[in-house]
Design a protein around this motif. Structure first.
Motif, short mmCIF file in Angstrom:
data_model
loop_
_atom_site.label_atom_id
_atom_site.label_comp_id
_atom_site.label_asym_id
_atom_site.label_seq_id
_atom_site.Cartn_x
_atom_site.Cartn_y
_atom_site.Cartn_z
N ALA B 253 -17.20 25.28 13.61
CA ALA B 253 -16.05 25.50 14.49
C ALA B 253 -15.99 24.49 15.63
O ALA B 253 -14.97 24.40 16.32
N ILE B 254 -17.06 23.74 15.84
CA ILE B 254 -17.10 22.83 17.00
C ILE B 254 -16.41 21.52 16.64
O ILE B 254 -16.86 20.79 15.76
N PRO B 255 -15.30 21.20 17.31
CA PRO B 255 -14.57 19.99 16.94
C PRO B 255 -15.30 18.72 17.38
O PRO B 255 -15.66 18.57 18.56
N VAL B 256 -15.56 17.84 16.43
CA VAL B 256 -16.20 16.54 16.69
C VAL B 256 -15.43 15.51 15.87
O VAL B 256 -15.27 15.67 14.66
N ARG B 257 -14.94 14.47 16.53
CA ARG B 257 -14.20 13.44 15.79
C ARG B 257 -15.15 12.69 14.85
O ARG B 257 -16.33 12.54 15.14
N ASP B 258 -14.59 12.15 13.77
CA ASP B 258 -15.42 11.42 12.80
C ASP B 258 -16.18 10.27 13.44
O ASP B 258 -17.34 10.03 13.12
N ALA B 259 -15.51 9.56 14.36
CA ALA B 259 -16.15 8.39 14.97
C ALA B 259 -17.37 8.82 15.79
O ALA B 259 -18.39 8.13 15.82
N VAL B 260 -17.25 9.96 16.46
CA VAL B 260 -18.37 10.46 17.27
C VAL B 260 -19.49 10.92 16.34
O VAL B 260 -20.67 10.59 16.54
N ARG B 261 -19.10 11.65 15.29
CA ARG B 261 -20.11 12.14 14.36
C ARG B 261 -20.84 10.97 13.70
O ARG B 261 -22.08 10.96 13.61
N GLY B 262 -20.08 9.94 13.31
CA GLY B 262 -20.68 8.79 12.66
C GLY B 262 -21.67 8.07 13.57
O GLY B 262 -22.79 7.75 13.18
N ALA B 263 -21.24 7.83 14.83
CA ALA B 263 -22.11 7.13 15.78
C ALA B 263 -23.37 7.96 16.04
O ALA B 263 -24.48 7.42 16.10
N CYS B 264 -23.21 9.27 16.17
CA CYS B 264 -24.37 10.13 16.44
C CYS B 264 -25.35 10.10 15.26
O CYS B 264 -26.56 10.04 15.46
N GLU B 265 -24.80 10.10 14.05
CA GLU B 265 -25.70 10.07 12.88
C GLU B 265 -26.48 8.77 12.83
O GLU B 265 -27.69 8.76 12.63
N LEU B 266 -25.78 7.67 13.09
CA LEU B 266 -26.44 6.36 13.08
C LEU B 266 -27.53 6.27 14.15
O LEU B 266 -28.57 5.65 13.95
N LEU B 267 -27.27 6.89 15.30
CA LEU B 267 -28.16 6.71 16.45
C LEU B 267 -29.14 7.86 16.61
O LEU B 267 -29.95 7.87 17.54
N GLY B 268 -29.05 8.84 15.76
CA GLY B 268 -29.98 9.97 15.86
C GLY B 268 -29.70 10.85 17.06
O GLY B 268 -30.62 11.43 17.66
N LEU B 269 -28.43 10.95 17.44
CA LEU B 269 -28.07 11.80 18.59
C LEU B 269 -27.34 13.04 18.07
O LEU B 269 -26.75 13.03 17.00
N ASP B 270 -27.37 14.08 18.86
CA ASP B 270 -26.66 15.31 18.52
C ASP B 270 -25.39 15.36 19.37
O ASP B 270 -25.46 15.28 20.59
N PRO B 271 -24.22 15.48 18.74
CA PRO B 271 -22.97 15.53 19.53
C PRO B 271 -23.02 16.60 20.61
O PRO B 271 -22.34 16.47 21.64
N LEU B 272 -23.81 17.63 20.39
CA LEU B 272 -23.90 18.70 21.39
C LEU B 272 -24.57 18.23 22.69
O LEU B 272 -24.50 18.90 23.70
N HIS B 273 -25.25 17.09 22.63
CA HIS B 273 -25.90 16.55 23.82
C HIS B 273 -25.08 15.45 24.49
O HIS B 273 -25.50 14.91 25.52
N ILE B 274 -23.95 15.09 23.90
CA ILE B 274 -23.19 13.95 24.42
C ILE B 274 -22.21 14.42 25.50
O ILE B 274 -21.60 15.47 25.40
N ALA B 275 -22.05 13.58 26.52
CA ALA B 275 -21.24 13.95 27.69
C ALA B 275 -19.75 13.95 27.39
O ALA B 275 -19.26 13.12 26.61
N ASN B 276 -19.05 14.85 28.03
CA ASN B 276 -17.60 14.96 27.97
C ASN B 276 -17.06 14.90 29.40
O ASN B 276 -17.73 15.34 30.33
#
Lengths: 343, 343
Positions: B253-276
């Motif tokens: 249910a948590i909306p994450v854009r593809d570009a954000v998801r892609g960058a997070c996967e490449l960099l080993g980051l969790d979108p839940l930890h990224i600043a808004n």
């Protein structure tokens, strides 16, 4: 206010932060016209607002003093007293402060703790609550240990309404105590000069003195200012310009400690341009001036207050100092930045 | 709040400013006990004060984002929206801001002017007056172009009283829109990674959305927070700890854009930890949640709002994410600082 002022320097220099002429040009020629809707009001030390019908004063300052601590104080105290004093000379009693830190990575925690304790102590001493804050960290080399910003809100002191436009010929000018202690203390604390002196920063909250003056002659107070960056000369030049009158000072009446006078003579500085962190200037209606001065001198910390001059019709927009030898000289705002990062 | 927390790191590091675990240790283990009288209250985004009988909210933040400008915004906008949003999620409407600059000598005036214009524009867009400010200059090499601090005061929004202690099992969690856009935009804007994406910072004032939610279901709002540094995971971990309950999120249910998801996967980051910088979280009473979400989705800029989870008795003080494959994982606060200086 010089409406037509235009800031055209291509880069920011240290002098633009020194509180003197260059700072004025930056603020009035670039920043204020973009940020503020009402350029018709002279810029004071604090802004007065109505929130839901309640009047309040708000002010903010960043502190980048170097070194962080010095005889008589440190950045933590300065950050509290500076903001409390900007409110006090705007005829407001500080009620709450918020504080932010920009910290340089690598800063010793012991320094951060000491400055946070200094801040808390100064707040307690000034009777103000710290309500919140924020902390950012930047890479090593992207700050100088720590910078502190405080914002204060205060409640207007009843019965005191100040404005440069209420200043009249015949008004008297009161100074709360000796000038130049803070600026010269900082200069000596840097250790770059082969000078020593038994001198301490005057950093303190001036609110108790302002309140003593207000109790004795509140309606007689026309204008107040704490002469920090740029010193007494800059503060009074701004007043002279804002009210369009002449400010006449009596040099002999202006208290300056020997150590400050000596350092200024050696360095070619004028004590009237040196920053203070625990003094204030007040312009008083003539009939209120004596009672006000008396009240100030009886208040704790006010015994060195003096009547240092008066307002006359002319020369318009100018500060003149009558010397002990009978002559007089024009004293301008601070030009350049002989003492960088004093607060 | 962990009362026994003690900060014993000898030096300040980047992670102490990142908004995650290390920041909490610094604030709760060192700064708050010295500065605040009432350590019993969880630290919110803004403080509520009574001034002469009038309730007001006050908040402050320093901004050190790098680079100064990036797709979708710049430090000037961020400095306004960040403070307006801290007030909004404290259920207050920003009325006035004050701003200070710490400028590095050598800064191009054109940059200062552009950021001052961005600040003025953002203030106008958020409906807030800039009431005053201060400018300091430090030597070349003692700052990174410019740092901005804003302090805002606001008027409480009638009918909304929020506190982590009012959060109950069964409450629903609403998120205003997609996460991670700001943090990943900043990361890419630094140009240190060989990554490109069509992505913009989400910086915006969330007040109109908070007001839409308050109009629809004001008394049903139990808690709000804007998930800036440390992201959604850190904000909800703080809530879980402060209310002593379990937060259950539904990953799908948590909306994450593809570009954000892609960058997070490449960099080993969790979108839940990224600043808004333009989203907020709200915990709603169960009976108000649907109407609140509906109102939010109808408001301009709110169409991507989602119900992302709910509060349960257990596991106490913990955030769990149910994955799309049926399992669940614990999501902790941000640890370390993978993305320095994002605001």
């Amino acid at each position: 206010m010089t409406r037509s002022m235009r800031f055209s320097d291509p880069h920011i220099e240290m002098a633009h932060g020194a509180g003197g002429k260059a700072s004025r040009r930056l603020i009035e020629g670039l920043l204020a016209p973009i940020l503020f809707d009402k350029p018709s009001e002279p810029l004071g030390d604090a802004a007065l607002l109505l929130l839901n019908g309640t009047a309040l004063a708000i002010t903010t300052d960043s502190f980048v003093v170097k070194p962080l601590s010095f005889p008589g104080g440190s950045i933590g105290e300065l950050a509290v007293n500076g903001t409390v004093n900007d409110l006090a000379v705007s005829a407001a009693r500080a009620e709450a402060l918020v504080v932010t830190y920009v910290l340089e990575a690598g800063l010793a925690t012991a320094i951060l703790e000491a400055e946070t304790r200094a801040l808390a102590r100064a707040a307690k001493c000034a009777g103000v609550v710290i309500a919140g804050g924020d902390t950012k960290v930047v890479e090593y080399g992207k700050a100088d240990q720590m910078y502190v910003t405080t914002c204060g809100i205060g409640r207007p002191i009843d019965g005191v309404v100040i404005s440069p436009s209420s200043v009249c010929p015949g008004d008297k000018i009161i100074l709360s105590g000796p000038i130049g202690d803070h600026g010269i203390t900082i200069l000596l604390a840097r250790g770059e000069l082969d000078l020593e002196a038994d001198l301490r920063s005057d950093t303190r909250p001036v609110l108790p003195l302002v309140e003593a003056l207000a109790r004795a002659s509140g309606p007689g107070i026309r204008w107040m200012r704490d002469p920090t960056r740029g010193g007494v000369a800059t503060a009074l030049n701004e007043l002279a310009r804002d009210c369009g009158l002449g400010i006449h000072l009596n040099e002999e009446a202006i208290p300056v400690r020997d150590a400050v006078r000596g350092a200024c003579e050696l360095l070619g500085l004028d004590p009237l341009h040196i920053a203070n962190e625990g003094q204030f200037l007040a312009v008083m209606a003539p009939e209120s001036a004596d009672a006000g001065l008396e009240a100030l001198r009886r208040a704790p910390g006010g015994s060195e207050a003096r009547m240092i001059g008066e307002v006359r019709e002319r020369p318009q927009g100018t500060v003149l100092v009558g010397t002990r030898y009978g002559g007089s000289r024009v004293v301008d705002m601070l030009v350049g930045d002989p003492l960088p990062r004093i607060c």
